[in-house]
Write a protein that holds these residues in place. Structure first.
Motif, short mmCIF file in Angstrom:
data_model
loop_
_atom_site.label_atom_id
_atom_site.label_comp_id
_atom_site.label_asym_id
_atom_site.label_seq_id
_atom_site.Cartn_x
_atom_site.Cartn_y
_atom_site.Cartn_z
N VAL A 23 -5.24 9.53 -11.32
CA VAL A 23 -6.47 9.08 -11.99
C VAL A 23 -6.91 7.67 -11.57
N ASN A 24 -6.34 7.17 -10.44
CA ASN A 24 -6.67 5.81 -9.97
C ASN A 24 -6.46 4.77 -11.07
N ALA A 25 -5.34 4.87 -11.80
CA ALA A 25 -5.05 3.86 -12.82
C ALA A 25 -4.87 2.52 -12.11
N LEU A 26 -5.46 1.48 -12.74
CA LEU A 26 -5.55 0.18 -12.06
C LEU A 26 -4.28 -0.65 -12.24
N GLY A 27 -3.18 -0.15 -11.74
CA GLY A 27 -1.94 -0.94 -11.73
C GLY A 27 -2.08 -2.06 -10.72
N GLN A 28 -1.12 -2.98 -10.75
CA GLN A 28 -1.20 -4.18 -9.89
C GLN A 28 -1.39 -3.82 -8.41
N PRO A 29 -0.63 -2.85 -7.86
CA PRO A 29 -0.82 -2.58 -6.43
C PRO A 29 -2.24 -2.11 -6.09
N LEU A 30 -2.83 -1.31 -6.96
CA LEU A 30 -4.20 -0.86 -6.68
C LEU A 30 -5.19 -2.03 -6.82
N ARG A 31 -4.95 -2.86 -7.83
CA ARG A 31 -5.85 -4.03 -7.99
C ARG A 31 -5.80 -4.89 -6.73
N ALA A 32 -4.58 -5.11 -6.24
CA ALA A 32 -4.44 -5.94 -5.04
C ALA A 32 -5.13 -5.28 -3.85
N ALA A 33 -5.01 -3.97 -3.76
CA ALA A 33 -5.62 -3.26 -2.62
C ALA A 33 -7.14 -3.32 -2.70
N ILE A 34 -7.69 -3.23 -3.91
CA ILE A 34 -9.16 -3.32 -4.07
C ILE A 34 -9.62 -4.71 -3.65
N LEU A 35 -8.88 -5.71 -4.11
CA LEU A 35 -9.26 -7.09 -3.77
C LEU A 35 -9.24 -7.28 -2.25
N ASP A 36 -8.16 -6.84 -1.60
CA ASP A 36 -8.04 -6.97 -0.14
C ASP A 36 -9.24 -6.32 0.55
N ALA A 37 -9.54 -5.10 0.11
CA ALA A 37 -10.61 -4.33 0.76
C ALA A 37 -11.95 -5.04 0.58
N CYS A 38 -12.18 -5.56 -0.64
CA CYS A 38 -13.46 -6.23 -0.88
C CYS A 38 -13.57 -7.52 -0.08
N GLU A 39 -12.45 -8.25 0.00
CA GLU A 39 -12.48 -9.49 0.79
C GLU A 39 -12.74 -9.15 2.26
N ARG A 40 -12.15 -8.07 2.71
CA ARG A 40 -12.35 -7.67 4.10
C ARG A 40 -13.83 -7.35 4.36
N ALA A 41 -14.41 -6.65 3.42
CA ALA A 41 -15.83 -6.30 3.57
C ALA A 41 -16.69 -7.56 3.48
N ALA A 42 -16.28 -8.48 2.58
CA ALA A 42 -17.07 -9.71 2.41
C ALA A 42 -17.05 -10.53 3.70
N ALA A 43 -15.89 -10.51 4.36
CA ALA A 43 -15.72 -11.35 5.55
C ALA A 43 -16.30 -10.70 6.82
N ASP A 44 -16.60 -9.44 6.76
CA ASP A 44 -17.08 -8.71 7.95
C ASP A 44 -18.60 -8.85 8.04
N ALA A 45 -19.06 -9.58 9.04
CA ALA A 45 -20.49 -9.86 9.14
C ALA A 45 -21.30 -8.59 9.36
N SER A 46 -20.63 -7.52 9.86
CA SER A 46 -21.39 -6.28 10.10
C SER A 46 -21.62 -5.50 8.80
N VAL A 47 -20.90 -5.87 7.75
CA VAL A 47 -21.05 -5.15 6.47
C VAL A 47 -22.17 -5.79 5.66
N GLN A 48 -23.15 -4.96 5.27
CA GLN A 48 -24.26 -5.50 4.48
C GLN A 48 -24.14 -5.15 3.00
N ALA A 49 -23.51 -4.02 2.70
CA ALA A 49 -23.33 -3.61 1.29
C ALA A 49 -22.02 -2.82 1.20
N ILE A 50 -21.52 -2.74 -0.02
CA ILE A 50 -20.20 -2.12 -0.23
C ILE A 50 -20.33 -1.01 -1.27
N ILE A 51 -19.69 0.13 -1.00
CA ILE A 51 -19.69 1.23 -1.99
C ILE A 51 -18.24 1.46 -2.41
#
Ligand code: CAA
Length: 703
Positions: A23-51
């Motif tokens: 059920v995608n429960a937001l335990g610490q490892p998933l929270r960390a993975a979401i943060l990593d992924a969002c930071e990666r998208a934020a830092a990638d100049a080719s990314v304009q929006a995130i889903i």
């Protein structure tokens, strides 16, 4: 990149798929993975929006409930701070919600700048059911998005709403055209936002949520609802958090929410409700039976007896779309039973819970008959006839003769020996007990009584069908009264005896309702019927033949025709639904105490609490030791769902753990010493309780 999220970039859009089944429960490892992924998208100049979406469809069921109460719950990145970071991203972040977004899952979506969902998704903040409040910005962001009243309603009811309603409320920006098209529609939505140069976060509809309601709305809401909250903490904390949303800027409101959340998480009530959450899931597991055991097909059900119980049982199956043959002995009784079922459905139509067409569809699934031969093709037959062993045996002999091989034969007995009933057939492996609670179409609990010979696939099939009809099935072994009614006996014995010793029914009941039980013992007996209780007692007289003193009160009321609410007189006097103390009952108790040489004295509330509750707990522990109950948590479920024990106390055995097992044992030993012959006779600590205390254990389990 961890495998807890799938990450890919397509044409300037980063797609982050949460991939932590089930059920995608937001335990610490998933929270960390979401943060990593969002930071990666934020830092990638080719990314304009995130889903952000659920990689396997389902979006997110919230925080990981198993983490609460441990350090992992606040381990970095904790959910509130993760969500704060998401709100600060400078690229549009879109939540694409499949199936459901609950609790922290909905808060995750609220932290996104935009939300789109499939049309059948459910969205909710059910934290209150766990004794919590939304603790990751939900109490502050939701009122700003949709206004105070609907936001508070979602948080206090804990009930999810459908995507259509969420769209109307402004909680969703878009509805996808279908389940399959969610991601495509989310991509298209993202492109639109980019074309419009939309900001990363759109401005809230209610910058000051207080303006969405009248000035006295919250105080009126509190006054109207507090009485029914009894001593529950979580609704009060939710209200305090919403008050903060109305009175403080967002940043300060989030700080206040966090403080309130910590208070809720640390509370005994939340620990108890989390225990109940996992207990319900555990109850479905049957030790020694594989989860993938082949099940029997249940496509047609038969119910014998069209009285209140049989009719209610039949309704459960019909509601789930399963055809039912309803058998009665006489045409009049059958007509009356069918008419009562129709009346029940008509009430649901009046309340808007059912359409007239649905009513007719359900009635069409019911087939009334007077002929046993019509039961021959049923896959499951449930007998709900008079609670007398000989009558039930007779019915089972008939079923044995007529039913097809492999049919499951169930008895809705509330106390009788299922093994003896099974022995009246040539196929005891197909026989099982199904103890429905009245009203059977409403009450969620179902005691599934496993006989000595019950086949594993019969048990597993029964558990499965019980869930299909919306019940909470709990397995019990065979003994008089099974789990629930057997525990009721010593609990109610103490209540009766305390009245003989000098307490009044009102005093006893008040101690129990002050603990938030739905009803005290005496109101419950008056509702169920003193005559019914008398008949049950009569079928087990041998068990207390050595001391029938405490039964005298109930026996005399029965003899006087005071059968409870239905006769206007029982332990109480009734005018309509209003009840009052009856001084005749107090005088009767005085007279009986004299005859039985029971000394009268003022009885304190603590003694009432300890004697009723400790004897209830002691019997539960005894049942666990005997193997009648599989787990302590099953016993808790029976009492919460069948007898109105408050879920926020976690059930009687969880309550005992919170009180301290040594305290419970010491209490039982105290009354054994101080209540003379009566104490010696009845206050015998369960051997398992003694072993647990001697071993210094805090939790109740078989050792
Ligand atoms: N955390 C941890 N485990 C969870 C979970 C959660 N939030 N939600 C479900 N699970 C687990 C269940 O324990 C179960 O595990 P097992 O198979 O090991 O028993 C498994 O997921 C499947 O759950 P169900 O058997 O309940 O499956 P279902 O399909 O009948 O129901 C559901 C799915 C509707 C999501 C239901 O599980 C549910 O209501 N879950 C709880 C949702 C909830 O209360 N969320 C709020 C959490 S608190 C929060 O988020 C606080 C906050 O503000 C930060």
């Amino acid at each position: 990149m961890t495998t807890l999220v799938n990450y890919r970039v397509e044409d300037g859009l980063a797609l982050i798929g949460l991939a932590r089944p089930p059920v995608n429960a937001l335990g610490q490892p998933l929270r960390a993975a979401i943060l990593d992924a969002c930071e990666r998208a934020a830092a990638d100049a080719s990314v304009q929006a995130i889903i952000l979406h659920g990689a396997h469809g389902l979006f997110c069921a919230g925080a990981d409930i198993g983490e609460f109460g441990s350090e992992a719950s606040f381990a970095a990145p904790d959910l509130p701070n993760l969500l704060l970071r998401l709100t600060a991203l400078d690229k549009p972040l879109i939540a694409a919600i499949g199936t459901l977004a609950l609790g922290g899952g909905l808060e995750l979506a609220l932290a996104c700048g935009y939300r789109i969902s499939e049309p059948d998704a459910r969205l909710g903040l059910p934290e209150i059911n766990l004794g919590l409040l939304p603790g990751a910005g939900g109490t502050q962001r939701l009122p700003r998005l949709i206004g105070v009243e609907p936001a508070l309603d979602m948080m206090i009811s804990g009930q999810p709403i459908g995507a259509g309603r969420a769209f109307e409320l402004g909680l969703l920006d878009r509805l996808a055209s279908g389940k399959e098209s969610l991601l495509d529609d989310a991509r298209a939505f993202a492109r639109e936002l980019l074309d419009q140069r939309a900001p990363a976060q759109r401005t809230s509809r209610f910058a000051n949520p207080a303006e969405s309601v009248a000035a006295d709305f919250l105080s009126q809401f509190r006054a109207a609802n507090e009485p029914r909250w009894k001593s529950r903490l979580a609704p009060r904390l939710v209200l305090a958090a919403v008050e903060a949303a109305c009175n403080l800027p967002l940043a300060e409101g989030l700080v206040r929410e966090h403080e309130l959340f910590k208070e809720a998480e640390a509370s005994k009530q939340s620990a108890a409700l989390r225990h109940v959450f996992f207990a319900e899931r555990e109850a479905g597991r049957i030790p020694g039976i594989e989860a993938d055991i082949p099940l029997r097909r249940i496509e047609k059900v038969a119910v014998i007896g069209a009285g209140t119980m049989g009719g209610g049982i039949a309704m459960n199956f019909v509601n789930a779309g399963i055809p039912v043959a309803l058998l009665e002995q006489k045409g009049e009784a059958l007509d009356c039973g069918l008419a009562n079922i129709r009346k029940n459905y008509e009430i649901s139509v009046k309340r808007g819970k059912l359409t007239a067409a649905q009513l007719e569809q359900r009635m069409e699934l019911l087939f009334g008959t007077l002929d046993y031969a019509d039961l021959a093709d049923a896959d499951l037959v449930i007998e709900a006839v008079f609670e007398k062993l000989e009558i039930k045996q007779q019915v089972f002999r008939e079923l044995d003769r007529l039913c097809k091989p492999g049919a499951i034969l169930a008895s809705n007995t509330s106390s009788l020996d299922v093994d003896v009933i099974a022995a009246s057939t040539s196929r005891p492996q197909d026989v099982i007990g199904l103890h429905f609670f009245s009203p059977a179409n409403v009450m969620r609990l179902l005691e599934v009584v496993r006989g000595k010979a019950t086949a594993p696939d019969v048990l597993a099939t029964t558990m499965k069908i019980a869930k299909r009809i919306g019940k909470l099935p709990v397995i019990s072994g065979v003994c008089f009264g099974f789990i629930g009614n057997r525990m009721l006996e010593p609990y109610s014995r103490e209540a009766h005896r305390l009245v003989l010793e000098g307490a009044t029914p009102t005093q006893v009941d008040k101690v129990l309702t002050d603990l938030d039980l739905n009803m005290g013992v005496f109101s419950m007996l008056d509702l169920a019927g003193i005559d019914v209780n008398f008949l049950v007692r009569n079928s087990n007289r041998a068990a207390f033949a050595h001391d029938e003193s405490y039964c005298r009160l109930g026996d005399e009321l029965y003899a006087q025709g005071r059968h409870g609410q239905k006769t206007g007189r029982g332990f109480y006097l009734y005018e309509g639904r209003n009840r009052q103390e009856d001084y005749e009952v107090v005088a009767l108790a005085e007279r009986l105490a004299g005859e039985l040489h029971v000394p009268r004295r003022p009885v304190g509330d603590q003694e009432i609490h300890d004697r009723c509750l400790f004897m209830l707990i002691n019997e539960g522990i005894q049942l666990l030791d005997e193997g009648i109950a599989l787990r302590a948590s099953d016993i808790d479920l029976v009492w919460i769902n069948g007898y109105g024990f408050p879920a926020h106390l976690g059930g009687p055995l969880h309550y005992a753990e919170q009180l301290g097992l040594d305290k419970v044992l010491a209490g039982i030993q105290h009354y054994r010493r101080t209540l003379g012959g009566y104490g010696e006779m009845w206050f015998k600590p369960a051997a398992l309780l003694e072993r647990l205390v001697a071993a210094g254990r805090a939790r109740i389990e078989k050792i």
